[in-house]
Design a protein around this motif. Sequence first.
Motif, mmCIF file in Angstrom:
data_model
loop_
_atom_site.group_PDB
_atom_site.id
_atom_site.type_symbol
_atom_site.label_atom_id
_atom_site.label_comp_id
_atom_site.label_asym_id
_atom_site.label_seq_id
_atom_site.Cartn_x
_atom_site.Cartn_y
_atom_site.Cartn_z
ATOM 1 N N PRO A 133 -21.204 -3.947 -3.844
ATOM 2 C CA PRO A 133 -20.615 -4.760 -2.783
ATOM 3 C C PRO A 133 -19.109 -5.336 -3.269
ATOM 4 C CG PRO A 133 -22.007 -6.024 -3.850
ATOM 5 C CD PRO A 133 -22.201 -4.547 -4.366
ATOM 6 N N MET A 134 -18.119 -4.975 -2.410
ATOM 7 C CA MET A 134 -16.894 -5.584 -2.579
ATOM 8 C C MET A 134 -16.744 -6.695 -1.787
ATOM 9 S SD MET A 134 -14.594 -1.924 -2.856
ATOM 10 C CE MET A 134 -15.552 -1.232 -1.449
ATOM 11 N N VAL A 135 -17.211 -6.721 -0.482
ATOM 12 C CA VAL A 135 -17.237 -7.781 0.382
ATOM 13 C C VAL A 135 -18.524 -8.046 1.102
ATOM 14 C CG1 VAL A 135 -16.171 -8.864 2.484
ATOM 15 C CG2 VAL A 135 -14.642 -7.482 1.021
ATOM 16 N N GLY A 137 -20.522 -10.338 3.786
ATOM 17 C CA GLY A 137 -20.395 -11.266 4.817
ATOM 18 C C GLY A 137 -18.914 -11.878 4.653
ATOM 19 N N GLN A 138 -18.712 -13.261 4.201
ATOM 20 C CA GLN A 138 -17.569 -13.624 4.279
ATOM 21 C C GLN A 138 -17.024 -13.825 2.921
ATOM 22 O OE1 GLN A 138 -17.203 -17.206 6.640
ATOM 23 N NE2 GLN A 138 -17.922 -16.015 8.672
ATOM 24 N N MET A 139 -17.676 -13.343 1.919
ATOM 25 C CA MET A 139 -17.332 -13.512 0.613
ATOM 26 C C MET A 139 -16.845 -12.400 -0.270
ATOM 27 S SD MET A 139 -19.906 -14.810 -2.380
ATOM 28 C CE MET A 139 -20.991 -13.028 -2.408
ATOM 29 N N ASN A 140 -15.600 -12.569 -0.958
ATOM 30 C CA ASN A 140 -15.386 -11.436 -1.610
ATOM 31 C C ASN A 140 -15.932 -11.625 -2.966
ATOM 32 O OD1 ASN A 140 -13.289 -10.919 0.251
ATOM 33 N ND2 ASN A 140 -11.628 -12.205 -0.622
ATOM 34 N N VAL A 141 -16.735 -10.424 -3.284
ATOM 35 C CA VAL A 141 -17.419 -10.212 -4.610
ATOM 36 C C VAL A 141 -16.694 -10.515 -5.626
ATOM 37 C CG1 VAL A 141 -19.287 -9.254 -5.840
ATOM 38 C CG2 VAL A 141 -19.388 -9.180 -3.108
ATOM 39 N N ILE A 142 -16.769 -11.412 -6.663
ATOM 40 C CA ILE A 142 -15.802 -11.475 -7.556
ATOM 41 C C ILE A 142 -15.771 -10.372 -8.546
ATOM 42 C CG2 ILE A 142 -17.735 -12.905 -9.147
ATOM 43 C CD1 ILE A 142 -15.166 -14.563 -10.063
ATOM 44 N N ARG A 143 -16.828 -9.782 -8.837
ATOM 45 C CA ARG A 143 -16.830 -8.548 -9.829
ATOM 46 C C ARG A 143 -16.257 -7.347 -9.340
ATOM 47 N NH1 ARG A 143 -22.590 -7.742 -13.030
ATOM 48 N NH2 ARG A 143 -22.492 -9.619 -14.434
ATOM 49 N N TYR A 144 -16.611 -7.137 -7.929
ATOM 50 C CA TYR A 144 -15.889 -5.870 -7.619
ATOM 51 C C TYR A 144 -14.835 -5.880 -6.346
ATOM 52 C CZ TYR A 144 -20.480 -4.921 -9.507
ATOM 53 O OH TYR A 144 -21.509 -4.718 -10.355
ATOM 54 N N TYR A 145 -14.427 -7.373 -6.190
ATOM 55 C CA TYR A 145 -13.440 -7.207 -5.125
ATOM 56 C C TYR A 145 -11.998 -6.687 -5.738
ATOM 57 C CZ TYR A 145 -10.326 -8.978 -1.680
ATOM 58 O OH TYR A 145 -9.379 -8.914 -0.383
ATOM 59 N N PRO A 146 -11.965 -6.461 -6.701
ATOM 60 C CA PRO A 146 -10.328 -5.696 -7.361
ATOM 61 C C PRO A 146 -10.365 -4.475 -7.000
ATOM 62 C CG PRO A 146 -11.308 -7.264 -9.177
ATOM 63 C CD PRO A 146 -12.438 -7.354 -7.954
ATOM 64 N N TYR A 147 -11.344 -3.996 -6.845
ATOM 65 C CA TYR A 147 -11.398 -2.484 -6.256
ATOM 66 C C TYR A 147 -11.112 -2.130 -4.846
ATOM 67 C CZ TYR A 147 -14.207 -1.424 -10.024
ATOM 68 O OH TYR A 147 -14.871 -1.117 -11.677
ATOM 69 N N LYS A 186 -5.191 -4.163 6.933
ATOM 70 C CA LYS A 186 -5.191 -4.863 5.358
ATOM 71 C C LYS A 186 -6.628 -5.609 5.073
ATOM 72 C CE LYS A 186 -0.081 -5.448 5.448
ATOM 73 N NZ LYS A 186 0.207 -4.062 4.755
ATOM 74 N N SER A 187 -7.468 -5.605 6.086
ATOM 75 C CA SER A 187 -8.726 -6.273 5.781
ATOM 76 C C SER A 187 -10.047 -5.708 6.475
ATOM 77 C CB SER A 187 -8.378 -7.858 6.377
ATOM 78 O OG SER A 187 -8.489 -7.783 7.859
ATOM 79 N N CYS A 188 -10.886 -5.878 6.072
ATOM 80 C CA CYS A 188 -12.062 -5.311 6.878
ATOM 81 C C CYS A 188 -12.100 -5.664 8.482
ATOM 82 C CB CYS A 188 -13.352 -6.102 6.358
ATOM 83 S SG CYS A 188 -13.667 -6.039 4.782
ATOM 84 N N HIS A 189 -11.651 -6.807 8.712
ATOM 85 C CA HIS A 189 -11.599 -7.356 10.144
ATOM 86 C C HIS A 189 -10.384 -6.214 10.711
ATOM 87 C CE1 HIS A 189 -9.797 -9.148 13.733
ATOM 88 N NE2 HIS A 189 -11.108 -9.676 13.926
ATOM 89 N N ASP A 190 -9.261 -5.891 10.319
ATOM 90 C CA ASP A 190 -8.392 -5.078 10.704
ATOM 91 C C ASP A 190 -9.180 -3.636 10.696
ATOM 92 O OD1 ASP A 190 -6.571 -7.167 10.809
ATOM 93 O OD2 ASP A 190 -5.588 -6.412 8.849
ATOM 94 N N MET A 191 -9.764 -3.230 10.042
ATOM 95 C CA MET A 191 -10.491 -1.753 9.927
ATOM 96 C C MET A 191 -11.415 -1.815 11.256
ATOM 97 S SD MET A 191 -9.137 0.174 7.900
ATOM 98 C CE MET A 191 -10.355 1.334 8.131
ATOM 99 N N TRP A 192 -12.069 -3.013 11.440
ATOM 100 C CA TRP A 192 -13.048 -2.903 12.519
ATOM 101 C C TRP A 192 -12.379 -2.988 13.857
ATOM 102 C CZ3 TRP A 192 -18.270 -2.528 12.018
ATOM 103 C CH2 TRP A 192 -19.021 -2.530 13.557
ATOM 104 N N ASP A 231 -19.619 -6.085 5.423
ATOM 105 C CA ASP A 231 -19.971 -5.634 4.411
ATOM 106 C C ASP A 231 -19.086 -4.406 3.975
ATOM 107 O OD1 ASP A 231 -22.092 -7.328 3.625
ATOM 108 O OD2 ASP A 231 -23.868 -6.111 4.669
ATOM 109 N N PHE A 232 -18.546 -4.632 3.183
ATOM 110 C CA PHE A 232 -17.564 -3.214 2.572
ATOM 111 C C PHE A 232 -18.007 -2.940 1.264
ATOM 112 C CE2 PHE A 232 -13.118 -1.883 1.043
ATOM 113 C CZ PHE A 232 -13.067 -0.729 1.970
#
Length: 255
Positions: A133-135, A137-147, A186-192, A231-232
């Motif tokens: 998981p990169m995102v 809910g509303q949380m950027n997952v610290i380990r994988y968000y860099p991807y 540029k964001s999950c919301h934009d893609m949705w 969920d991204f």
Amino acid sequence: PPPRLVEQPRRFGPLIQLNTRGFLSNLRQHRMCGLSIIHMAQQARAFWRQAPRKGPQKKGKGGDPGEQSDGEFLYFDQKGSSKDNGKAHEYSWRDWIDIAVKWRQVSEPNDPVFWIDLLAPEAFAEGFGLQTPMVTGQMNVIRYYPYFDRALEVVKKLIVDSGACNVHDQRFMLPRSKLDQLQEAKSCHDMWEVMQQGFYVEPPCHSIARPGKSMAGTRITLLQKQPDGFDFTIRTPGTPPRWVEMDAEMSHVWR
């Protein structure tokens, strides 16, 4: 073992460390990784020096290949976790990967390490999913968000080139009128806002065993998560058809 060989894990072990936030350094895993690299290199060298031949097995000690002669082939420790466990068989890529499996279990005995195709038949048929998981809910997952940025660009390119699949595995193409909006996302919301539904894309894996053929790679998935999140994720479904293709590729490149 020669002192110089024992020192090599200190050199190779840290290569396993992912230098990004959220990943702590584990010296024990570094050591086991280094020993695994040496062990795997030794067995790969032994295998490639003498191609396997059909004939009776000759066991070595501790999982190492024994001395070889005409009509014999490399044999891995009978306690291996591969499907040919305990049976005479040519040394395969699975036996080689089993070395890494064993050293990984030594580094942390409580962590499960298993072959997906050796799960219960029902679980394997349903498709065992590996998820990063990169995102959520509303949380950027610290380990994988860099991807995230790289994954988003891959998603955009694949949608333009080959479309996307909805949650029912039905492929669809994005209307040309929305392509500019897609490129600006540029964001999950934009893609949705562009896609208006949950979807995934699959980067192609080009076959080496079957030149000109492509296989479905891992999935990059976007789903809405109530009330106001997404969920991204990077997901790899381990289904039987995918496994057959992967096994054929690995067997080809190993030989």
